[in-house]
Design an enzyme around this catalytic site. Structure first.
Site, short mmCIF file in Angstrom:
data_model
loop_
_atom_site.label_atom_id
_atom_site.label_comp_id
_atom_site.label_asym_id
_atom_site.label_seq_id
_atom_site.Cartn_x
_atom_site.Cartn_y
_atom_site.Cartn_z
N TYR A 239 0.84 -1.22 -0.08
CA TYR A 239 -0.02 0.02 -0.13
C TYR A 239 0.88 1.29 -0.16
CZ TYR A 239 -4.31 -2.67 0.78
OH TYR A 239 -5.38 -3.38 0.46
N GLU B 253 -8.14 -7.21 5.14
CA GLU B 253 -7.36 -8.21 4.42
C GLU B 253 -6.58 -9.36 5.66
OE1 GLU B 253 -5.19 -6.13 1.64
OE2 GLU B 253 -7.10 -5.53 0.67
#
Length: 451
Positions: free
Chosen positions: A137, A180
């Site tokens: 990310y 996640e």
């Protein structure tokens, strides 16, 4: 911006992962993300996002390729081993990722907007199936924000604008990372540790362009795990140029002890599908495949007894066939209505399996099947059963001609164009949007129900 990811993330992640938990498939439905939208943005940031959304939206098709160009230049391994090169070449995946951030921003600042839960659920399950981890990310953030500045210019991207879009990105990232992490914890694995080795136990030619592969675990590895009907796995193949490419394929059978089945259509076009072509041409019984644990948010709620309507076109039948097999094995009294459209009845994959499975369901369940063939129906795939619950005809699928139960849960799978038409027909039939569940066989993870 976002330099404090490691410190921020400490409060998002669960501290422990249970190693002996069997898998998320112990659940009766796919996990959904938890949302905390209160205070996602300050009032000043909301104002900036509303003011700049038109500018960002107008330039999204410039921002997306700029972002990928920068990211792949810095991290070529991502294009080689993680991202779909075919979709990148066509530009569709580029728009999908960039648009997901803009869509999320829109939902954050629009009163009474749809919940982003579906958007994030779809993305999160896809990320887990690819083994995406928290550190990636930061990579996306760095190059996406740099692309916005490069395209819009520093005059437009002031410190206040950068701060607001940074807040949108990290709120979305924070939610996805936590979700996640939950998905990985459900599976009893460390984040990203989803890759396994499977062996092709059986290969079946389903049509001229479709092949099924039945998979079992490689010798010495844990048995292939269960799954929620409707989920998918990622399959990785090493191509001649050394790239490891990943694709998602629905599990087209019911959960069975240690055995999976995927059904793969050979993608033909400009260019041809790299992975599907490789699987069709080279993979035989006894060969090994790299696969991941099952994920996917279009999954049957196996705890419910509500009627089920399965609507599909072409290869979109695969996840719904897995649902149908589960219903036939475990919930035989639950009403299921199967509506499927295809091209040529003589060369349609899995259609006879649909017919045979519905024919086995008890008559008192009220289950039935209706097939449509848009190009040719030289023979009737239902004829062998002589069962008035089974019907086939030439033409295009017509949902509005069917009497659907008011309480039914509807599952849709197919191409973008098919889903748009099917949604419209379902709305005309009076089916509430919240009872319609969609799987899109395309990289548009940002596509929201009803859009």
């Amino acid at each position: 911006m976002g330099e404090q990811l490691a410190e921020r993330s400490a409060t998002w992640l669960h501290p422990a992962i249970t190693k002996d938990f069997p898998m998320s498939v112990a659940l009766t439905a796919a996990r959904r993300p938890q949302l905390d939208l209160e205070g996602a943005l300050t009032l000043a940031q909301e104002t900036v996002i509303r003011d700049t959304l038109p500018l960002v939206g107008a330039h999204i098709e410039e921002i997306a390729p700029t972002f990928y160009r920068r990211m792949f230049a810095a991290h070529p391994e991502l294009l080689r081993d993680t991202f779909n090169r075919g979709n990148q070449a066509q530009g569709v995946q580029q728009k999908a990722l960039a648009s997901s951030v803009a869509t999320y921003a829109t939902l954050l600042v629009t009163p009474d907007a749809p919940s982003p839960r579906e958007l994030l659920g779809r993305i999160g399950h896809k990320h887990a199936s690819l083994g995406i981890t928290e550190d990636q990310y930061e990579i996306v953030h760095e190059h996406l924000m740099a692309a916005i500045v490069e395209v819009l210019g520093t005059d437009a991207v002031t410190a206040e604008v950068a701060d607001a879009w940074d807040a949108v990105y990290w709120h979305m990232a924070r939610t996805l990372i936590a979700f996640e992490t939950d998905l990985y914890a459900d599976a009893g694995v460390e984040p990203g540790d989803v890759f396994r080795t499977a062996v092709v136990a059986r290969r079946v030619e389903e049509s001229s362009t479709v092949v099924s592969f039945e998979l079992v675990a490689a010798e010495g590895e844990e048995p292939l795990r269960g799954f929620v009907p409707g989920q998918y796995i990622s399959v990785g193949v090493r191509l001649p140029d050394g790239a490891r490419q990943l694709r998602q394929y629905s599990l087209s059978s019911a959960p069975a002890e240690g055995r999976w089945r995927i059904t793969v259509r050979r993608e033909q076009g400009e260019p041809d599908g790299e992975v599907s072509t490789h699987l069709h041409r080279t993979v035989r019984e006894g060969d090994q495949l790299e696969v991941t644990l099952p994920y996917g948010d279009l999954a049957l709620d196996t705890a419910s007894s509500d009627p089920v309507v399965l609507v599909s076109a072409g290869i979109g039948v695969t996840p719904l066939l897995g649902m149908l097999h589960h219903l036939a094995a475990e919930q035989r009294d639950r009403q299921v209505i199967v509506l499927h459209g295809d091209g040529d009845a003589a060369d349609s994959a899995l259609v006879h399996e649909l017919v045979d499975t519905v024919a086995e369901l008890p008559a008192h369940s009220g289950s039935r099947l209706h097939l449509w063939f848009s190009r040719s129906m030289a023979s009737d795939p239902c004829a062998a059963h002589q069962d008035d619950r089974l019907a086939a005809r030439e033409g295009r699928l017509q949902i509005t001609a069917e009497h659907l139960p008011e309480a039914a849960e509807v599952y849709l799978c197919g191409s973008h164009g098919f889903l748009q038409g099917a949604r419209q027909q379902l709305a005309e039939a009076g089916i509430p949007e919240e009872r319609v569940h969609v799987e899109l066989f395309a990289p548009n993870d940002w596509l929201l129900p009803g859009r």
